[in-house]
Scaffold this active site. Structure first.
Site, PDB file in Angstrom:
ATOM      1  N   GLY A 108       3.746 -10.740  -1.892  1.00 56.71           N
ATOM      2  CA  GLY A 108       3.048 -10.358  -2.118  1.00 56.71           C
ATOM      3  C   GLY A 108       1.570 -10.634  -2.886  1.00 56.71           C
ATOM      4  N   GLY A 155      -1.123  -9.181  -2.888  1.00 61.57           N
ATOM      5  CA  GLY A 155      -2.034  -8.240  -3.127  1.00 61.57           C
ATOM      6  C   GLY A 155      -2.069  -7.037  -4.075  1.00 61.57           C
ATOM      7  N   GLY A 191       0.765  -6.617  -5.440  1.00 63.53           N
ATOM      8  CA  GLY A 191       2.122  -7.650  -5.942  1.00 63.53           C
ATOM      9  C   GLY A 191       0.973  -8.611  -7.423  1.00 63.53           C
ATOM     10  N   LYS A 226       5.067  11.587  -1.891  1.00 62.57           N
ATOM     11  CA  LYS A 226       3.905  10.699  -2.317  1.00 62.57           C
ATOM     12  C   LYS A 226       3.822  10.661  -0.961  1.00 62.57           C
ATOM     13  CE  LYS A 226       2.069   7.327  -3.994  1.00 62.57           C
ATOM     14  NZ  LYS A 226       1.406   6.360  -4.013  1.00 62.57           N
ATOM     15  N   ASN A 231      -0.389  11.537  -0.101  1.00 59.31           N
ATOM     16  CA  ASN A 231      -1.424  10.052   0.716  1.00 59.31           C
ATOM     17  C   ASN A 231      -1.582  10.632   2.298  1.00 59.31           C
ATOM     18  OD1 ASN A 231       1.151   7.487  -0.177  1.00 59.31           O
ATOM     19  ND2 ASN A 231      -0.546   7.559  -0.960  1.00 59.31           N
ATOM     20  N   ASN A 264      -5.656   9.964   1.838  1.00 63.17           N
ATOM     21  CA  ASN A 264      -5.882   8.687   2.575  1.00 63.17           C
ATOM     22  C   ASN A 264      -7.027   8.391   4.089  1.00 63.17           C
ATOM     23  OD1 ASN A 264      -4.056   8.240   0.104  1.00 63.17           O
ATOM     24  ND2 ASN A 264      -3.380   5.974   0.971  1.00 63.17           N
ATOM     25  N   GLU A 277      -2.800   1.320   6.726  1.00 61.72           N
ATOM     26  CA  GLU A 277      -1.347   2.164   7.219  1.00 61.72           C
ATOM     27  C   GLU A 277      -0.836   3.745   7.265  1.00 61.72           C
ATOM     28  OE1 GLU A 277       1.390  -0.235   4.221  1.00 61.72           O
ATOM     29  OE2 GLU A 277      -0.005   0.996   2.517  1.00 61.72           O
TER      30      GLU A 277
END
Ligand SMILES: NC(=O)C1=CN([C@@H]2O[C@H](COP(=O)(O)OP(=O)(O)OC[C@H]3O[C@@H](n4cnc5c(N)ncnc54)[C@H](OP(=O)(O)O)[C@@H]3O)[C@@H](O)[C@H]2O)C=CC1
Ligand SMILES: CC(C)(CO)C(=O)C(=O)O
Length: 290
Positions: free
Chosen positions: A7, A9, A12, A176, A180, A184, A255
């Protein structure tokens, strides 16, 4: 040591640039065009207005040679990656996804030594080979479903890019996830940076309402401590555009299913209603469509 990162992104590129200082890195990208860009011009990491270029190898191959692979694709890319990982010889795999939507499928990935990771670095992809570093954090890694530490992963750790071993993947990932699930979707819907959730008294109240719904579902430690953690992360990442807001701004899929969707499924299993999280989930999905 040879290390592969799947990945190219935000995460990455950031990991490839840092780890390439001491290791032989290959970034496995989705497209050959991105791999060629990285091979020709390197990865540019922008930090405090300065740019540093590093030159790891890059490839769009779907066969991964390295014994250690760090998987940095989004949750919804994972089924494709699993198809390619299943026939590979035994490897050490470190999965860095937010959320917990991938946990069930990790159990089906036989033959490999698996670690889950929780990343507190902030990274924003600015181009196919450019990433902005918004605060350096830590990568906490845990064996999944059980096991011991990994010398290979520990050897990646440096003072300015630490990898820390902790057993007990559930507490780490669920901790976590709580953060999130609170930050998020709200930042995505309100189109605000993380810090605004505690700076504006109205948004702060909304943040607390989401927390009050998510906390009893995840059943994690002390409530006051967990609330303080959520507030502290908003403060520490106050200038960050959350990954969900970044995705919405770029017109990408978010996500939301792996984060809020996972909490909603768990709430339903426990007969807990979570109307605010359900509202936020639909709001984010609507924004994705539009
Ligand atoms: N950004 C951040 O600050 C943080 C992110 N995370 C987590 O890290 C994970 C990655 O996030 P992030 O880097 O921001 O996400 P990005 O969307 O920036 O990166 C995902 C990358 O994976 C690539 N990809 C998709 N399919 C494949 C494939 N088959 N082979 C190789 N590459 C593929 C995508 O390519 P393409 O664009 O061509 O589809 C994209 O470049 C997420 O789960 C996120 O929750 C965790 C903490 C912080
Ligand atoms: C911790 C936080 C909220 C930092 O932005 C994050 O992990 C994300 O944006 O996905």
């Amino acid at each position: 040591m040879k290390v592969g990162i799947i990945g190219g992104g935000a995460i990455g590129l950031l990991f490839a640039a840092y780890l390439n200082r001491n290791h032989q890195l290959t970034v496995y990208t989705n497209t050959e065009a991105q791999a060629a860009d990285i091979r020709n011009q390197g990865i540019a990491v922008i930090k405090d207005g300065e740019t540093e270029i590093s030159y790891p190898h890059a490839s769009s191959a779907r066969h991964y040679e390295e014994k250690l692979l760090i998987v940095t694709v989004k949750q919804f890319h994972l089924p494709f990656i699993f198809n390619h990982l299943s026939p590979e010889e035994p490897k050490t795999l470190l999965f860095l996804q937010n959320g917990m939507g991938h946990i069930k499928s990790l159990s089906n990935l036989k033959g490999h030594t698996i670690y889950t990771g929780s990343v507190s670095h902030g990274a924003e992809k600015k181009g196919e080979r450019e990433v902005q570093e918004n605060g350096i954090g830590t990568t906490i890694f845990s064996p999944f479903p059980e096991g011991t530490g990994s010398e290979m992963i520990e050897s990646l750790s440096t003072a300015d890019f630490p990898f820390v071993y902790r057993s007990g993947w559930y507490e780490i990932l669920a901790g976590k996830l709580l953060v999130n699930a609170c930050i998020n979707p709200l930042t995505g819907l309100l189109n605000v940076r993380n810090g605004q959730l505690i700076e504006d008294p109205h948004y702060h109240l909304l943040l607390k309402q989401v927390f009050d719904e998510v906390f009893p579902v995840l059943e994690l430690g002390d409530e006051a401590d967990q609330w303080k953690t959520v507030e502290d992360i908003c403060r520490a990442t106050s200038n960050n555009v959350s990954s969900m807001l970044q995705d919405l701004r770029m017109g990408r899929k978010t996500e939301i299913d792996a984060i809020a969707g996972y909490v909603l499924d768990l709430a339903s299993d426990k007969n807990i209603t979570a109307p605010i999280l359900s509202f936020l989930t639909n709001a984010i999905k609507g924004l994705e469509n539009n």
